[in-house]
Enzyme design. Structure first.
Site, PDB file in Angstrom:
ATOM      1  N   LYS A 147       0.838  -1.207   0.000  1.00 34.23           N
ATOM      2  CA  LYS A 147       0.000   0.000   0.000  1.00 34.23           C
ATOM      3  C   LYS A 147       0.876   1.263   0.000  1.00 34.23           C
ATOM      4  O   LYS A 147       0.633   2.197  -0.761  1.00 34.23           O
ATOM      5  CB  LYS A 147      -0.936   0.004   1.220  1.00 34.23           C
ATOM      6  CG  LYS A 147      -2.031  -1.051   1.117  1.00 34.23           C
ATOM      7  CD  LYS A 147      -2.810  -1.241   2.416  1.00 34.23           C
ATOM      8  CE  LYS A 147      -3.766  -2.418   2.302  1.00 34.23           C
ATOM      9  NZ  LYS A 147      -4.513  -2.709   3.517  1.00 34.23           N
TER      10      LYS A 147
ATOM     11  N   GLN B 138      -4.291  -1.540   9.846  1.00 28.80           N
ATOM     12  CA  GLN B 138      -4.270  -2.876   9.247  1.00 28.80           C
ATOM     13  C   GLN B 138      -4.795  -3.925  10.222  1.00 28.80           C
ATOM     14  O   GLN B 138      -4.388  -3.973  11.383  1.00 28.80           O
ATOM     15  CB  GLN B 138      -2.830  -3.207   8.801  1.00 28.80           C
ATOM     16  CG  GLN B 138      -2.709  -4.483   7.994  1.00 28.80           C
ATOM     17  CD  GLN B 138      -3.361  -4.406   6.613  1.00 28.80           C
ATOM     18  OE1 GLN B 138      -3.580  -3.334   6.060  1.00 28.80           O
ATOM     19  NE2 GLN B 138      -3.684  -5.560   6.047  1.00 28.80           N
TER      20      GLN B 138
ATOM     21  N   ASP C 297     -10.738   2.760   4.164  1.00 37.13           N
ATOM     22  CA  ASP C 297     -10.996   1.316   4.061  1.00 37.13           C
ATOM     23  C   ASP C 297     -12.493   1.043   3.874  1.00 37.13           C
ATOM     24  O   ASP C 297     -12.882  -0.063   3.488  1.00 37.13           O
ATOM     25  CB  ASP C 297     -10.585   0.618   5.377  1.00 37.13           C
ATOM     26  CG  ASP C 297      -9.264  -0.132   5.255  1.00 37.13           C
ATOM     27  OD1 ASP C 297      -8.937  -0.567   4.135  1.00 37.13           O
ATOM     28  OD2 ASP C 297      -8.590  -0.295   6.286  1.00 37.13           O
TER      29      ASP C 297
HETATM   30  N1  GUN Z   1      -6.565  -6.863   6.486  1.00 36.78           N
HETATM   31  C1  GUN Z   1      -6.831  -7.568   5.352  1.00 36.78           C
HETATM   32  N2  GUN Z   1      -7.362  -6.763   4.400  1.00 36.78           N
HETATM   33  C2  GUN Z   1      -7.424  -5.524   4.946  1.00 36.78           C
HETATM   34  C3  GUN Z   1      -7.864  -4.269   4.446  1.00 36.78           C
HETATM   35  O1  GUN Z   1      -8.330  -4.130   3.315  1.00 36.78           O
HETATM   36  N3  GUN Z   1      -7.762  -3.224   5.320  1.00 36.78           N
HETATM   37  C4  GUN Z   1      -7.281  -3.349   6.579  1.00 36.78           C
HETATM   38  N4  GUN Z   1      -7.235  -2.262   7.363  1.00 36.78           N
HETATM   39  N5  GUN Z   1      -6.856  -4.506   7.075  1.00 36.78           N
HETATM   40  C5  GUN Z   1      -6.930  -5.585   6.251  1.00 36.78           C
END
Ligand code: GUN
Length: 293
Positions: A52, A96, A119
């Protein structure tokens, strides 16, 4: 049969975002700034967050990575969220998941200001999505909608089967594909672990969104000719021929389903790469205040 190349589409969208950032820079406007909070050393989370942050750099965004040891308390993490909510320079941020066991994921998600929830996990964004109001869509459903749109896949009046009812994939997909819009206007069935006669459902489906987390679950004899298949699964299966000892497979048995499908996404290289692009698009919308003022 057409393979939906998510990796290639994600690159095209990142190029479009990059051009938009250059325009913003020339016009001396706000450059999107994403912050990511990573707790502990979960290898999968580390790799997702790195990807990311790297993607932000690639398109010209500013990014901030906040890393903390997994001994952090819930109170301390809530303080970080509060600071990020208030920090004017940051347009959007993510925490995350999963978090260590002593921290309540939903408490953290609820503490994030919906305006900065790129998100799309906060119930305010989920509720706005359900009512067709402007909102941040969660990354995977947003990526799938973009794939359907960019490949001009017909959805109106189609029977769509969503396999899996999670808050971040199955449930939002079922809402998005049943709404009065394109992509959408589908007749949606949401199937899950208690569904009876699942094969009857898969055989009826014109579009299958597979998000159940069981490797190779959907096989060729379970689908009809011409089906559109979107495979959300990312499962590790042992493979001693690979240096790392495993390979990635989807929820769909690609080899047997592919010959019957009109469109299909591979794993890897299908839905996965589109999720980061969705996050970048949400961050761009946040910086332009397109959804919330
Ligand atoms: N863990 C797995 N996928 C995601 C996501 O898209 N966002 C976040 N914050 N955690 C994750």
């Amino acid at each position: 049969m057409a393979i939906i190349d998510g990796k290639a589409l994600a690159e095209i969208i990142k190029l479009e975002i990059r051009e938009e950032v250059l325009r913003l820079k020339e016009a001396k406007q706000n450059i999107p700034h994403l912050a990511a909070v990573l707790i502990g050393n979960n290898p999968a989370s580390e790799s997702y967050v790195k990807s990311k942050v790297r993607s932000c750099e690639h398109v010209g965004y500013e990014s901030t990575l906040i890393r903390k040891d997994d001994s952090i308390t819930e109170e301390e993490l809530l303080d970080i969220v509060k600071d990020l909510n208030e920090e004017e320079d940051i347009d959007g941020f993510i925490v995350q998941l999963p978090l260590p066991d002593h921290i309540d994921d939903s408490k953290i998600t609820l503490a994030i200001d919906p305006k900065k929830d790129v998100d799309g996990f906060h119930p305010v964004n989920f509720g706005r999505m359900a009512q067709g109001l402007p909102c941040y869509l969660p990354a995977t459903p947003f990526g799938i909608m973009t794939m359907l749109e960019r490949h001009k896949i017909e959805t109106e009046g189609k029977h769509c089967l969503v396999l899996g009812r999670s808050n971040i994939v199955g449930s939002p997909m079922s809402i998005l594909l049943s709404r009065k819009a394109y992509p959408g206007n589908c007749t949606v069935t949401l199937a899950h672990s208690r569904t009876k006669d699942l094969t009857a459902e898969t055989l009826r489906a014109d579009i299958i969104i597979a998000a159940i987390g069981i490797p190779n679950f959907v096989s060729g004899d379970m689908v009809k000719e011409g089906v559109v298949v979107i495979d959300v699964g990312i499962n590790r299966v042992e493979d001693s021929s690979k240096r790392r000892g495993y390979r990635l497979v989807g929820d769909v048995d690609y080899d047997s389903v592919m010959p019957k499908a009109s469109f299909i996404t591979p794993v890897p290289g299908g839905v996965g790469p589109m999720t980061v692009t969705s996050l970048l698009l949400n961050t761009l919308r946040a910086s332009k205040k397109e959804i919330y003022t």
